[in-house]
Design an enzyme around this catalytic site. Structure first.
Site, PDB file in Angstrom:
ATOM      1  N   GLY A   1      53.871  19.367 -11.477  1.00  0.00           N
ATOM      2  CA  GLY A   1      53.181  18.330 -10.720  1.00  0.00           C
ATOM      3  C   GLY A   1      54.023  17.568  -9.719  1.00  0.00           C
ATOM      4  O   GLY A   1      53.544  16.612  -9.115  1.00  0.00           O
TER       5      GLY A   1
ATOM      6  N   TRP B   1      55.102  18.492  -6.726  1.00  0.00           N
ATOM      7  CA  TRP B   1      54.550  18.595  -5.369  1.00  0.00           C
ATOM      8  C   TRP B   1      53.262  17.791  -5.254  1.00  0.00           C
ATOM      9  O   TRP B   1      52.963  17.233  -4.209  1.00  0.00           O
ATOM     10  CB  TRP B   1      54.319  20.063  -5.007  1.00  0.00           C
ATOM     11  CG  TRP B   1      55.568  20.738  -4.518  1.00  0.00           C
ATOM     12  CD1 TRP B   1      56.843  20.465  -4.908  1.00  0.00           C
ATOM     13  CD2 TRP B   1      55.666  21.783  -3.542  1.00  0.00           C
ATOM     14  NE1 TRP B   1      57.727  21.282  -4.241  1.00  0.00           N
ATOM     15  CE2 TRP B   1      57.042  22.095  -3.402  1.00  0.00           C
ATOM     16  CE3 TRP B   1      54.731  22.489  -2.791  1.00  0.00           C
ATOM     17  CZ2 TRP B   1      57.497  23.086  -2.531  1.00  0.00           C
ATOM     18  CZ3 TRP B   1      55.177  23.486  -1.923  1.00  0.00           C
ATOM     19  CH2 TRP B   1      56.542  23.770  -1.789  1.00  0.00           C
TER      20      TRP B   1
ATOM     21  N   ASP C   1      46.221  25.557 -11.622  1.00  0.00           N
ATOM     22  CA  ASP C   1      47.283  26.266 -12.339  1.00  0.00           C
ATOM     23  C   ASP C   1      46.675  26.990 -13.523  1.00  0.00           C
ATOM     24  O   ASP C   1      45.542  26.688 -13.956  1.00  0.00           O
ATOM     25  CB  ASP C   1      48.364  25.286 -12.808  1.00  0.00           C
ATOM     26  CG  ASP C   1      49.718  25.973 -12.988  1.00  0.00           C
ATOM     27  OD1 ASP C   1      50.642  25.686 -12.213  1.00  0.00           O
ATOM     28  OD2 ASP C   1      49.853  26.818 -13.902  1.00  0.00           O
TER      29      ASP C   1
ATOM     30  N   ASP D   1      42.816  30.522 -12.165  1.00  0.00           N
ATOM     31  CA  ASP D   1      43.629  31.596 -11.617  1.00  0.00           C
ATOM     32  C   ASP D   1      43.125  31.823 -10.195  1.00  0.00           C
ATOM     33  O   ASP D   1      41.993  32.304  -9.997  1.00  0.00           O
ATOM     34  CB  ASP D   1      43.476  32.863 -12.451  1.00  0.00           C
ATOM     35  CG  ASP D   1      44.415  33.984 -12.001  1.00  0.00           C
ATOM     36  OD1 ASP D   1      44.917  33.921 -10.859  1.00  0.00           O
ATOM     37  OD2 ASP D   1      44.624  34.924 -12.784  1.00  0.00           O
TER      38      ASP D   1
ATOM     39  N   ASP E   1      54.379  26.766  -4.450  1.00  0.00           N
ATOM     40  CA  ASP E   1      55.779  26.834  -4.883  1.00  0.00           C
ATOM     41  C   ASP E   1      55.890  27.780  -6.077  1.00  0.00           C
ATOM     42  O   ASP E   1      56.789  27.661  -6.901  1.00  0.00           O
ATOM     43  CB  ASP E   1      56.281  25.434  -5.257  1.00  0.00           C
ATOM     44  CG  ASP E   1      57.800  25.368  -5.384  1.00  0.00           C
ATOM     45  OD1 ASP E   1      58.495  26.113  -4.659  1.00  0.00           O
ATOM     46  OD2 ASP E   1      58.299  24.582  -6.219  1.00  0.00           O
TER      47      ASP E   1
ATOM     48  N   LYS F   1      56.807  29.376  -1.024  1.00  0.00           N
ATOM     49  CA  LYS F   1      58.143  29.860  -1.360  1.00  0.00           C
ATOM     50  C   LYS F   1      58.185  31.378  -1.251  1.00  0.00           C
ATOM     51  O   LYS F   1      57.280  32.072  -1.711  1.00  0.00           O
ATOM     52  CB  LYS F   1      58.522  29.432  -2.778  1.00  0.00           C
ATOM     53  CG  LYS F   1      59.857  29.999  -3.245  1.00  0.00           C
ATOM     54  CD  LYS F   1      60.421  29.236  -4.415  1.00  0.00           C
ATOM     55  CE  LYS F   1      59.541  29.254  -5.628  1.00  0.00           C
ATOM     56  NZ  LYS F   1      60.076  28.435  -6.730  1.00  0.00           N
TER      57      LYS F   1
END
Length: 243
Positions: free
Chosen positions: A85, A87, A113, A129, A153, A193
């Site tokens: 959490g 971000w 998540d 998902d 990320d 990322k």
């Protein structure tokens, strides 16, 4: 950053900062000892603790937004793979999701998540998902429309094989990009990322087709010994414009 006193009197100004050394305990692997020592000596870990962030990764987003200014007050943000959490915390503050900044538009922050995430004021978090069929529609329902920013990320579970891990994270990143194409507003931003290693060319080509500008950045908070970097794609062009 606070420095430890050398014990030689005075204010300690100019003294070298002391490093914490960790001895290898019985039953603990050397790699675990090295990880613990790195954590104890990491200034971003200490800063996250002081400032109340859920992890040092929060500062990567802080540094990226300081440079590119995509988390604007009033923005609608989706954070894919949002646990734990950190971000979300940065996004909530910067888009004014709590409405505490007088005279500024109030934004909306949505996190998804596969695992439970501790509730956070100003953010709405769902178990989802994002690869599931229909996930894009569910996200847009929760947002009440399209998103201005999609963040990722995420990192795939490590296998220990460098090439395999690189391909896994690039596949995950490409899936996140495809998700972003379905939920982003025209002019929106995608931040994710990636790992340097030669397989990111297809992703770069894909993003350059759909965004006005694509930047590859290694923020200062990203550890120097890590191959991670971040792609920041600005100015999303919808399907009609992209064609």
């Amino acid at each position: 950053m606070a420095q430890k006193s050398t014990g030689q009197g005075g204010s300690g100004r100019g003294s070298r900062e002391l490093r914490v050394k960790v001895k290898t305990a019985k039953g603990r692997k050397l790699s675990s000892t090295r990880w613990l020592e790195r954590q104890l000596n990491d200034p971003y870990v200490a800063r996250a603790r002081r400032e109340g962030y859920r992890g040092r990764a929060a500062f990567k987003l802080v540094e990226l937004d300081d440079r590119f200014s995509f988390l604007k007050p009033g923005a609608r943000v989706v954070d894919l793979g949002c646990a734990p959490g950190g971000w979300l915390q940065v996004a909530v503050e910067r888009v004014n999701a709590l409405g505490t900044k007088s005279g500024k538009k109030q934004g909306f922050v949505l996190g998804v998540d596969l695992q439970e995430v501790e509730p956070l004021a100003g953010a709405e978090v769902h178990l989802l998902d994002f690869l599931d069929e229909g996930a894009e529609d569910r996200v847009k329902d929760w947002l009440g429309g399209t998103a201005d920013v999609v963040l990722s990320d995420m990192a795939a579970s490590a296998s220990g094989h460098k090439q395999t891990d690189h391909l896994r994270i690039m596949t995950l990143c490409e899936a996140a990009a495809e998700f972003a194409f379905d939920v982003l507003e025209d002019g929106g931003t995608f931040v994710a990322k990636v790992l340097a290693g030669g397989a990111e060319g297809s992703l770069q080509g894909l993003l350059k087709q759909r965004f006005a500008k694509v930047h590859n950045v290694k923020p200062p908070a990203s550890r120097s010994d890590s191959s991670e970097k971040y792609v920041v794609a600005l100015g999303f062009r919808g399907a009609a414009e992209a064609e």
